[in-house]
Design a protein around this motif. Structure first.
Motif, PDB file in Angstrom:
ATOM      1  N   GLY A  25     -32.936   0.805  30.513  1.00 29.45           N
ATOM      2  CA  GLY A  25     -34.134   0.022  30.803  1.00 29.45           C
ATOM      3  C   GLY A  25     -34.478  -0.955  29.698  1.00 29.45           C
ATOM      4  N   LEU A  26     -33.493  -1.315  28.866  1.00 32.51           N
ATOM      5  CA  LEU A  26     -33.694  -2.278  27.787  1.00 32.51           C
ATOM      6  C   LEU A  26     -33.184  -3.657  28.202  1.00 32.51           C
ATOM      7  CD1 LEU A  26     -32.451  -0.128  24.742  1.00 32.51           C
ATOM      8  CD2 LEU A  26     -34.809  -0.438  25.544  1.00 32.51           C
ATOM      9  N   ASP A  27     -33.647  -4.674  27.499  1.00 29.06           N
ATOM     10  CA  ASP A  27     -33.180  -6.036  27.751  1.00 29.06           C
ATOM     11  C   ASP A  27     -31.731  -6.155  27.285  1.00 29.06           C
ATOM     12  OD1 ASP A  27     -32.552  -8.847  27.012  1.00 29.06           O
ATOM     13  OD2 ASP A  27     -34.584  -9.215  27.754  1.00 29.06           O
ATOM     14  N   PRO A  28     -30.765  -6.429  28.180  1.00 31.53           N
ATOM     15  CA  PRO A  28     -29.340  -6.473  27.791  1.00 31.53           C
ATOM     16  C   PRO A  28     -29.045  -7.515  26.726  1.00 31.53           C
ATOM     17  CG  PRO A  28     -29.559  -6.310  30.174  1.00 31.53           C
ATOM     18  CD  PRO A  28     -30.932  -6.582  29.638  1.00 31.53           C
ATOM     19  N   ASP A  29     -29.663  -8.691  26.817  1.00 34.28           N
ATOM     20  CA  ASP A  29     -29.389  -9.739  25.837  1.00 34.28           C
ATOM     21  C   ASP A  29     -29.910  -9.341  24.463  1.00 34.28           C
ATOM     22  OD1 ASP A  29     -28.173 -11.314  27.761  1.00 34.28           O
ATOM     23  OD2 ASP A  29     -30.034 -12.399  28.252  1.00 34.28           O
ATOM     24  N   ARG A  30     -31.093  -8.737  24.430  1.00 34.12           N
ATOM     25  CA  ARG A  30     -31.666  -8.338  23.139  1.00 34.12           C
ATOM     26  C   ARG A  30     -30.844  -7.244  22.483  1.00 34.12           C
ATOM     27  NH1 ARG A  30     -38.288  -7.976  23.468  1.00 34.12           N
ATOM     28  NH2 ARG A  30     -38.692 -10.207  23.796  1.00 34.12           N
TER      29      ARG A  30
ATOM     30  N   VAL B  40     -32.849   1.938  18.025  1.00 34.44           N
ATOM     31  CA  VAL B  40     -33.679   0.802  18.430  1.00 34.44           C
ATOM     32  C   VAL B  40     -34.876   1.311  19.218  1.00 34.44           C
ATOM     33  CG1 VAL B  40     -31.694  -0.754  18.502  1.00 34.44           C
ATOM     34  CG2 VAL B  40     -32.427   0.408  20.598  1.00 34.44           C
ATOM     35  N   ASN B  41     -35.945   0.511  19.218  1.00 37.46           N
ATOM     36  CA  ASN B  41     -37.118   0.842  20.038  1.00 37.46           C
ATOM     37  C   ASN B  41     -36.967   0.219  21.422  1.00 37.46           C
ATOM     38  OD1 ASN B  41     -37.733  -1.892  19.664  1.00 37.46           O
ATOM     39  ND2 ASN B  41     -39.206  -1.469  18.029  1.00 37.46           N
ATOM     40  N   ASN B  42     -38.024   0.255  22.214  1.00 40.87           N
ATOM     41  CA  ASN B  42     -37.876  -0.247  23.589  1.00 40.87           C
ATOM     42  C   ASN B  42     -37.878  -1.773  23.670  1.00 40.87           C
ATOM     43  OD1 ASN B  42     -40.598  -0.800  23.252  1.00 40.87           O
ATOM     44  ND2 ASN B  42     -41.303   0.663  24.818  1.00 40.87           N
ATOM     45  N   LYS B  43     -37.948  -2.442  22.504  1.00 37.33           N
ATOM     46  CA  LYS B  43     -37.734  -3.881  22.436  1.00 37.33           C
ATOM     47  C   LYS B  43     -36.322  -4.194  21.943  1.00 37.33           C
ATOM     48  CE  LYS B  43     -42.609  -4.865  21.550  1.00 37.33           C
ATOM     49  NZ  LYS B  43     -43.601  -5.483  20.610  1.00 37.33           N
ATOM     50  N   ALA B  44     -35.491  -3.148  21.855  1.00 37.41           N
ATOM     51  CA  ALA B  44     -34.101  -3.262  21.401  1.00 37.41           C
ATOM     52  C   ALA B  44     -34.006  -3.718  19.955  1.00 37.41           C
ATOM     53  CB  ALA B  44     -33.296  -4.193  22.312  1.00 37.41           C
ATOM     54  N   GLU B  45     -35.003  -3.340  19.131  1.00 38.91           N
ATOM     55  CA  GLU B  45     -35.037  -3.717  17.715  1.00 38.91           C
ATOM     56  C   GLU B  45     -34.867  -2.484  16.828  1.00 38.91           C
ATOM     57  OE1 GLU B  45     -38.912  -5.361  17.545  1.00 38.91           O
ATOM     58  OE2 GLU B  45     -38.322  -7.342  18.308  1.00 38.91           O
ATOM     59  N   ARG B  46     -34.042  -2.611  15.790  1.00 33.08           N
ATOM     60  CA  ARG B  46     -33.966  -1.559  14.787  1.00 33.08           C
ATOM     61  C   ARG B  46     -35.258  -1.533  13.965  1.00 33.08           C
ATOM     62  NH1 ARG B  46     -30.628  -2.599  10.858  1.00 33.08           N
ATOM     63  NH2 ARG B  46     -30.382  -0.438  10.167  1.00 33.08           N
ATOM     64  N   PHE B  47     -35.557  -0.356  13.386  1.00 33.42           N
ATOM     65  CA  PHE B  47     -36.829  -0.263  12.648  1.00 33.42           C
ATOM     66  C   PHE B  47     -36.742   0.584  11.387  1.00 33.42           C
ATOM     67  CE2 PHE B  47     -36.707   2.709  16.219  1.00 33.42           C
ATOM     68  CZ  PHE B  47     -36.959   3.933  15.620  1.00 33.42           C
TER      69      PHE B  47
ATOM     70  N   ALA C 174     -21.551   3.899  28.945  1.00 37.60           N
ATOM     71  CA  ALA C 174     -21.288   2.642  29.652  1.00 37.60           C
ATOM     72  C   ALA C 174     -20.090   1.949  29.023  1.00 37.60           C
ATOM     73  CB  ALA C 174     -22.513   1.732  29.606  1.00 37.60           C
ATOM     74  N   ALA C 175     -19.504   1.039  29.778  1.00 40.05           N
ATOM     75  CA  ALA C 175     -18.326   0.321  29.299  1.00 40.05           C
ATOM     76  C   ALA C 175     -18.668  -0.835  28.375  1.00 40.05           C
ATOM     77  CB  ALA C 175     -17.528  -0.202  30.497  1.00 40.05           C
ATOM     78  N   SER C 176     -19.915  -1.292  28.409  1.00 37.61           N
ATOM     79  CA  SER C 176     -20.339  -2.399  27.549  1.00 37.61           C
ATOM     80  C   SER C 176     -21.755  -2.155  27.063  1.00 37.61           C
ATOM     81  CB  SER C 176     -20.277  -3.725  28.313  1.00 37.61           C
ATOM     82  OG  SER C 176     -21.290  -3.750  29.313  1.00 37.61           O
ATOM     83  N   ILE C 177     -22.134  -2.873  26.009  1.00 37.55           N
ATOM     84  CA  ILE C 177     -23.504  -2.750  25.483  1.00 37.55           C
ATOM     85  C   ILE C 177     -24.508  -3.246  26.503  1.00 37.55           C
ATOM     86  CG2 ILE C 177     -25.099  -3.600  23.726  1.00 37.55           C
ATOM     87  CD1 ILE C 177     -23.221  -1.483  22.666  1.00 37.55           C
ATOM     88  N   GLY C 178     -24.186  -4.335  27.191  1.00 35.33           N
ATOM     89  CA  GLY C 178     -25.094  -4.852  28.205  1.00 35.33           C
ATOM     90  C   GLY C 178     -25.337  -3.857  29.322  1.00 35.33           C
TER      91      GLY C 178
ATOM     92  N   ALA D 178     -27.596  -8.637  21.196  1.00 33.19           N
ATOM     93  CA  ALA D 178     -27.807  -9.418  19.980  1.00 33.19           C
ATOM     94  C   ALA D 178     -28.052  -8.514  18.771  1.00 33.19           C
ATOM     95  CB  ALA D 178     -28.994 -10.366  20.171  1.00 33.19           C
ATOM     96  N   THR D 179     -28.795  -7.427  18.956  1.00 28.55           N
ATOM     97  CA  THR D 179     -29.060  -6.491  17.857  1.00 28.55           C
ATOM     98  C   THR D 179     -27.773  -5.846  17.380  1.00 28.55           C
ATOM     99  OG1 THR D 179     -31.323  -6.045  18.579  1.00 28.55           O
ATOM    100  CG2 THR D 179     -30.253  -4.354  17.248  1.00 28.55           C
ATOM    101  N   VAL D 180     -26.928  -5.423  18.325  1.00 27.13           N
ATOM    102  CA  VAL D 180     -25.655  -4.797  17.955  1.00 27.13           C
ATOM    103  C   VAL D 180     -24.747  -5.817  17.275  1.00 27.13           C
ATOM    104  CG1 VAL D 180     -23.561  -3.725  18.868  1.00 27.13           C
ATOM    105  CG2 VAL D 180     -25.806  -3.029  19.737  1.00 27.13           C
ATOM    106  N   ALA D 181     -24.697  -7.027  17.791  1.00 31.04           N
ATOM    107  CA  ALA D 181     -23.851  -8.061  17.188  1.00 31.04           C
ATOM    108  C   ALA D 181     -24.307  -8.383  15.767  1.00 31.04           C
ATOM    109  CB  ALA D 181     -23.878  -9.324  18.056  1.00 31.04           C
TER     110      ALA D 181
END
Length: 470
Positions: A343-348, A276-283, A332-336, A351-354
């Protein structure tokens, strides 16, 4: 030669002057010396740091007709050509490429005769046991063997001898001007072999092609490859080949040093997770093809992302499937929680992983082949090795573009002679290695082919230079 101050003449005139100190240069020097020529090697680095990017290599790709003690099966000339054609997307000189592939069959024997030893392929995700020969002890051991052979044969090696000017008269090499400390010395020769690498460590020159994003690039290899000799040759009328933005560029650990991090900073785990990039998006499709044919596209892919940074995300199921980087993965113990550490948005990121997990279609996971684990209804898709990221702890590596070598270089013919602007060959100037790699590699890369280019064209150049001098 204006601007160089007082220049002292070296007392000898050499048959062959080799500029550079890596694999290509040493193969040229040995070949020329074995052909009876007097040879001097001019290496800009100190003895400890000699060898340019060869110090960081592990293997080279050569065609062969049968399995050997260190290769698990045959690798035909046609298969080699098909692999090269696929990764370059046709941007290669077919005559030179096919000649290189044909000549590579002899290199497995010739280079052993120069003292280099091979070992069975290493573990991890490269899957090169059939196609690539691994150096026993790695690139530095390979270099040490070549230097030992060259010196035993009578090749003169001069370290900390940076070529700062070339005396070239109408396509004919006369002398190299070498800086040693505060002195400048003219080294005269009957023929030149230029094997001094590309310009990847010259950030300002990278910026000329790539723009300001190049300042975020990391340089995997030597800080000495600044393109000085290449610029001198192009300024003297040698024809160029290649695109200044094309290069061997892989994804390496973003925590690596600016220069000389080497192979231990490369990440081979992309196929086992998502990026993922720094917007937590795959590319891009992380499982597009087997890793040796795709690992060298990821530097360019990351370079196109915001701030030239990306993150490889995977879980504990994949933690032991690849050779780790020099630096430990972020855990880490969780994706969040992992997102927070990156330094990424935990919700984003969650959501990408889900979304990825929901698109995975189960199959028979096999890291050694193009398996049937893939995604459906997801853009970009993941074509192979797709497994849900659902088993903690979770891991990540931050990555940046890691430039190994550049493809813009000098045009050569089948004898490794430099071609001049206007089409004719140079009188006595030859090139090998990275500074002419663009003749074969217009784009893309397949693992180990840089060493193939260096050794094959180095030997051809050395022999040609010796013949000319004679």
């Amino acid at each position: 030669m204006t601007g160089n101050g007082d220049i002292a003449d070296h007392s000898l005139v050499y048959d062959v002057v080799v500029v550079g100190g890596g694999n290509a240069a040493l193969c040229a020097a040995i070949a020329a010396r074995r052909a009876g020529a007097s040879v001097i090697v001019l290496e800009a680095a100190s003895k400890f740091y000699r060898g340019g990017n060869t110090r960081h290599t592990r293997n080279m790709r050569c065609a062969h007709d049968a399995a050997t003690a260190t290769l698990s099966g045959p690798y035909t000339e046609d298969e080699f050509w098909d692999d090269l054609l696929r990764v370059t997307e046709g941007q290669t000189n077919e005559q030179l490429a096919r000649m290189m592939i044909r000549e590579s069959k002899e290199m497995l024997t010739w280079i052993v005769e120069q003292g280099v030893r091979f070992q069975p392929s290493l573990g991890g995700t490269l899957s090169l046991g059939r196609t690539n020969s691994f150096f026993l002890g790695g690139g530095r051991a390979m270099l040490n063997a070549l230097y030992l052979t060259a010196e035993r044969l009578g090749v003169e090696v001069h370290y900390e001898s940076e070529v700062v000017a070339l005396d070239i008269d109408q396509a004919r090499f006369c002398a190299a001007i070498v800086r040693r400390g505060d002195r400048r010395i003219r080294i005269r020769g009957k023929a030149l072999v230029a094997a001094a690498g590309g310009f990847e460590s010259n950030i300002d020159k990278l910026v000329e092609g790539w723009g300001e994003i190049a300042r975020n690039f990391l340089i995997r290899g030597t800080p000495n490859n600044r393109g000085t000799v290449l610029d001198l040759l192009l300024g003297a009328g040698v024809d160029s080949i290649g695109d200044p933005t094309q290069c061997h560029a892989v994804a390496i650990d973003a925590r690596a040093p600016k220069y000389d991090g080497g192979i231990i900073t490369r990440l081979d785990c992309i196929v086992f997770g998502i990026v993922v990039n720094n917007k937590a998006e795959r590319f891009y499709d992380e499982g597009e093809d087997v890793w040796p044919k795709r690992y060298a596209i990821w530097g360019r892919l990351v370079a196109a992302q915001p701030d030239q940074i990306a993150y490889i995300i995977f879980d504990s199921k994949s933690a032991d499937l690849f050779m780790p980087s020099l630096y430990p993965a972020v855990a880490a113990a969780s994706i969040g929680e992992l997102a927070g550490q990156l330094g990424l948005d935990p919700d984003r990121l969650s959501a990408t992983v889900a979304q990825f997990n929901a698109a995975v279609r189960d199959g028979t996971f096999n890291p050694d082949i193009l398996d049937d684990c893939h995604t459906e209804g997801l853009t970009p898709t993941k074509s192979h090795w797709a497994r849900r990221i659902d088993t903690g702890p979770y891991y990540a590596y931050p990555v940046r573009p890691g430039i190994t070598f550049t493809y813009l270089g000098v045009r050569v013919d089948h004898e490794a002679r430099m071609m001049m602007k206007g089409g004719g060959p140079a009188d006595n100037m030859y090139a090998a290695g990275e500074m002419m790699a663009g003749n074969v590699l217009g784009r893309g890369y397949a693992a180990g082919i840089g060493m193939t280019i260096g050794s094959v064209f180095g030997r051809i150049a050395g022999r040609g230079a010796a013949r000319h001098a004679a």
